[in-house]
Scaffold this active site. Structure first.
Site, short mmCIF file in Angstrom:
data_model
loop_
_atom_site.label_atom_id
_atom_site.label_comp_id
_atom_site.label_asym_id
_atom_site.label_seq_id
_atom_site.Cartn_x
_atom_site.Cartn_y
_atom_site.Cartn_z
N ASP A 23 -40.73 -14.80 16.09
CA ASP A 23 -40.23 -13.74 15.80
C ASP A 23 -40.96 -13.22 14.37
O ASP A 23 -41.44 -14.07 13.65
CB ASP A 23 -38.79 -13.68 15.59
CG ASP A 23 -37.87 -12.45 15.75
OD1 ASP A 23 -38.92 -11.41 15.64
OD2 ASP A 23 -36.83 -12.51 15.75
N ASP A 81 -35.04 -4.94 21.03
CA ASP A 81 -33.58 -5.39 20.75
C ASP A 81 -32.58 -4.59 21.45
O ASP A 81 -31.48 -4.83 21.85
CB ASP A 81 -33.30 -5.45 19.21
CG ASP A 81 -33.99 -6.74 18.73
OD1 ASP A 81 -34.22 -7.60 19.50
OD2 ASP A 81 -33.87 -6.71 17.29
C1 GLA Z 1 -34.86 -10.24 15.91
C2 GLA Z 1 -35.11 -10.37 17.38
C3 GLA Z 1 -33.69 -10.60 17.96
C4 GLA Z 1 -32.96 -11.77 17.49
C5 GLA Z 1 -33.01 -11.67 15.88
C6 GLA Z 1 -32.63 -13.04 15.10
O1 GLA Z 1 -34.11 -8.98 15.78
O2 GLA Z 1 -35.69 -9.26 18.18
O3 GLA Z 1 -33.88 -11.09 19.40
O4 GLA Z 1 -33.92 -12.82 17.67
O5 GLA Z 1 -34.19 -11.14 15.33
O6 GLA Z 1 -32.51 -12.65 13.68
#
Ligand code: GLA
Length: 753
Positions: free
Chosen positions: A495, A565
């Site tokens: 990420d 997300d």
């Molecule tokens: C990002 C990702 C999510 C999750 C969060 C965790 O927003 O896109 O899927 O993994 O971080 O902090």
């Protein structure tokens, strides 16, 4: 067939599909892909390099007239008094700077004396089978029988600066991969202030420009605008390709449809700052350019050094937007994505992010895993919150040590228990970041990207690590690799949850600060290359606050990327349509999540969420122990559906049929098998309407001569006729009955009779 005749036959076949020639007489290069030709010309005594033609496949290279050198202002050898007029109108293949072409250029430099003039002339070229890798950069690839490359060497003879323009073509797809390499053959260092990767001048034929824009949870919405005089551009100076704009642009005729009409497109195989721009000149020509954004970019090139700019993929389709899309999909599936999962079904995963956020421990994860494995889910992914003392998003990035007060019994115990259930185990990491509240930051505050004397700007309470420094990369990599070695971890979600700011590196001298963002991107690539080399069986999924780094650069390292997300099925229709405009369905991370949806609060049927996620990698993002029983009971059906259709979805040809962002009521797309033996049509009725007839849907891509039956006719009780010819489905269409309610979806599986 004897070997030599076989080899000869293969060469003839290959050359039928792709060929590169240089005609000494008219000085024209011609690059032929299966359906397109791209031509470059050398003109005048000064060897200017001009863009001649890009479009449908042509049988002749007798095209020099297209550069208009026979019209005023003429070439400099015939009319040097109007040299600037020539430079300002000539269709340049790649530009110089500050000598008379007043359109924005693709290349600029600053000498140690502070001057910025540069002019590039053709010197030599090389045509060869195959394609060379780009040093430190992601790039398309192919064997000697799959692609051919043309390198054109240009030079500024005053600066002793060489620029090599590379063009690779492929036998199986209408794409051209372009890149640029700069070599300093002079005695002094020189600053490169702009090195774009592709530039294309052509006449404007009333084109419209397509770009993809967005925001967090609203990535890659399709935007179309007429091209007007002056410049229109999109770009990112955020240190990543970004949620906001996307390293893709297309320009197309106004009347283009999914199936017919001219479309040109460029897509950048890069994950850092970019610019994509079209400028229409006073004479109605356009200049399309793409490359690293020049803002805050300045690269010092010492004598003897080279600079490699990343690759741009150019596509021309006479078969409308659908043709463009399928060319990109084919190229990326065959010549960009690597690793053991390239052509393989991915395990159905369940991710605990929306299930638990930071509030989890071994017991909770095992509860989820037990329930999930009983339903047929194949992998548990432990998301953010397993390390340091991270119980919210305010701390611990950099402290990549398992928090054993949460992961009781240790990581190996947890993974072994998950494995005993017959499931794989995956983990979340965010290697590029550092929390001010971390032992790593307390030990190495200088490791964050920062401007000395300024308090750094926080985002999500974190800073970005300065990965241009080897000791920083090594430390973070080693910590994460140790975790991966400590247990049987088969998947990593990488990420990146904040964009870059406060550009400054304590590891770079003053006159190299402008190299930071590109070096940071190269460092990211180096770390990911190291990861997939050290752990060749790992499934890597890239992610950036959802889908902020969904680009071809990242696809070189990970076969899939988390798309957004926002997992709401209706929002996903737009996000996935914009993403699939360029990227194969096999790359789109898509999950079924709980309702009301955590991002928009919408409630949609569980089936609809499953059908929409089926267009991507497919998985779950919910607490399977807590969702309504009726939903849980549907999971085995969805698992079976994924196994039945994923080969088709991953490998087939994708056709957009209708998009609710245009029609406001329904969405429809199809995936057709390469051998046209079957197709899967997904139909989503976003909003129900009263008092309407059935809706006519035309399904392209099938074999006109074949007859297809609706294999799952039981799911379509309203449709009485269950067998249709391919041409009937394509041109006459099928009648989809009105379905009562909003957010309803169904799939139709057509099989050759
Ligand atoms: C990002 C990702 C999510 C999750 C969060 C965790 O927003 O896109 O899927 O993994 O971080 O902090």
């Amino acid at each position: 067939m004897p070997v030599s005749r076989m080899a000869l036959w293969q060469t003839v076949e290959r050359n039928r599909n792709m060929n590169i020639t240089y005609n000494e007489k008219n000085r024209i290069f011609k690059l032929d892909t299966p359906n397109t030709s791209y031509c470059i010309g050398v003109v005048d005594e000064e060897n200017f390099l001009g863009h001649v033609y890009y479009g449908r496949l042509l049988g002749s290279d007798d095209l020099a007239y297209l550069m208009r050198t026979g019209e005023p202002p003429f070439v400099p050898s015939e009319n040097n008094r109007d040299r600037t007029s020539f430079l300002d109108t000539f269709p340049m293949e790649y530009t110089g700077h500050n000598l008379g072409d007043y359109r924005e250029g693709a290349f600029s430099v600053r000498t140690m004396g502070g001057h910025t003039g540069v002019s590039l002339s053709y010197v030599s070229h090389r045509i060869y089978d195959g394609k060379e890798a780009l040093d430190g950069l992601p790039a398309t690839f192919g064997g000697n029988d799959e692609c051919k490359t043309l390198d054109i060497v240009c030079e500024d003879s005053i600066l002793k600066l060489q620029v090599v323009l590379s063009y690779s073509i492929f036998a199986d797809t209408d794409a051209i991969a372009r890149s640029v390499k700069v070599i300093n053959n002079g005695g002094d260092a020189i600053y490169l202030t702009k090195v774009l990767s592709a530039c294309m001048d052509m006449d404007n034929a009333d084109y419209e420009m397509i770009t993809l824009h967005g925001s967090w949870a609203r990535e890659r919405a399709i935007q179309t605008c007429p091209i007007r005089k002056g410049k229109q551009s999109v770009g990112s100076v955020r240190g990543e390709s970004s949620h906001q704009e996307h390293p893709f642009m297309a320009w197309k005729s106004r009347t283009v449809t999914e199936e017919a009409g001219d479309v040109y497109a460029m897509n950048f195989v890069y994950s850092g700052n970019f610019i994509a721009q079209i400028e229409e000149s006073q004479f109605g020509s356009i200049r399309a350019m793409m490359g690293i954004h020049p803002e805050d970019f300045c690269w010092k090139l010492e004598p003897g050094e080279r600079f490699q700019a990343p690759e741009v993929i150019c596509v021309y389709s006479a078969k409308g937007l659908g043709g463009m899309t399928r060319n990109f999909h084919e190229l990326y599936r065959n010549h960009l994505i690597r690793g053991i999962y390239k052509d393989k079904k991915r395990p159905i995963l369940i991710n605990n992010w929306e299930a638990t956020y930071f509030d989890f421990d071994t017991d909770k994860l095992l509860d989820i895993a037990r329930q999930a494995s009983a339903l047929g889910i194949e992998m548990l992914v432990m998301d953010d919150g397993w390390f340091g003392h991270r119980n919210d998003d305010n701390s611990s990035l950099g402290d990549w040590f398992v928090n054993e007060s949460k992961i009781k019994g240790g990581l190996k115990y947890l993974v072994d228990e998950v494995n005993k259930l017959g499931m794989k185990f995956g983990i979340w990491v965010e290697p590029e970041m550092i929390s001010p509240d971390s032992d790593l930051y307390r030990e190495h505050p200088d490791w964050a990207i920062q401007i000395p004397g300024r308090v750094g700007s926080l985002a999500r309470n974190q800073y970005v690590l300065d990965l241009t420094r080897k000791e920083v990369r090594d430390c973070v990599y080693d910590r994460i690799a140790a975790v991966l070695r400590s247990a049987n971890i088969e998947y990593v979600k990488w990420d990146m949850n904040r964009q870059l700011s406060d550009l400054g590196s304590l590891g770079l001298p003053a006159d190299r600060q402008g190299e930071l963002v590109h070096r940071q991107t190269l460092a990211l690539y180096e770390m990911q290359e190291r990861l997939i080399t050290d752990f060749p069986n790992l499934l890597l999924e890239n992610c950036s606050g959802g889908g902020a780094r969904f680009d071809p650069g990242m696809l070189y390292y990970s076969p899939q990327i988390w798309c957004s997300d926002d997992a709401d099925a209706i929002e996903r229709l737009s996000i996935q349509a914009g993403t699939a405009l360029v990227y194969p369905l096999s790359t789109m991370g898509a999950h079924v999540s709980d309702c009301p949806n955590h991002t928009v609060g919408r409630t949609t049927p569980f089936e609809t969420r499953g059908y929409v996620a089926l267009a991507g990698t497919f998985g779950y993002e919910l607490d399977v122990t807590k969702i309504p029983e009726a939903d849980r009971n549907r999971i085995p059906e969805q698992v079976a559906m994924y196994h039945k259709y994923n080969d088709l979805v991953r490998q087939g040809d994708y056709y957009r049929i209708a998009h609710y962002a245009d029609n406001h009521f329904y969405d429809c797309y199809a995936v057709v098998a390469k051998d046209q033996s079957e197709a899967l049509v997904t139909y989503v009725q976003v909003l129900g309407r009263p008092n309407v007839h059935s809706r006519r849907i035309c399904i392209p891509g099938l074999d006109s001569e074949k007859t297809y039956v609706i294999e799952n006719a039981a799911d379509w009780p309203e449709i009485r006729q269950t067998a249709y010819r391919g041409d009937t489905l394509h041109y006459a269409g099928i009648h989809v009955p009105p379905i009562s309610g909003d957010f309803k979806a169904r799939i139709m599986h057509l099989k050759e009779k």
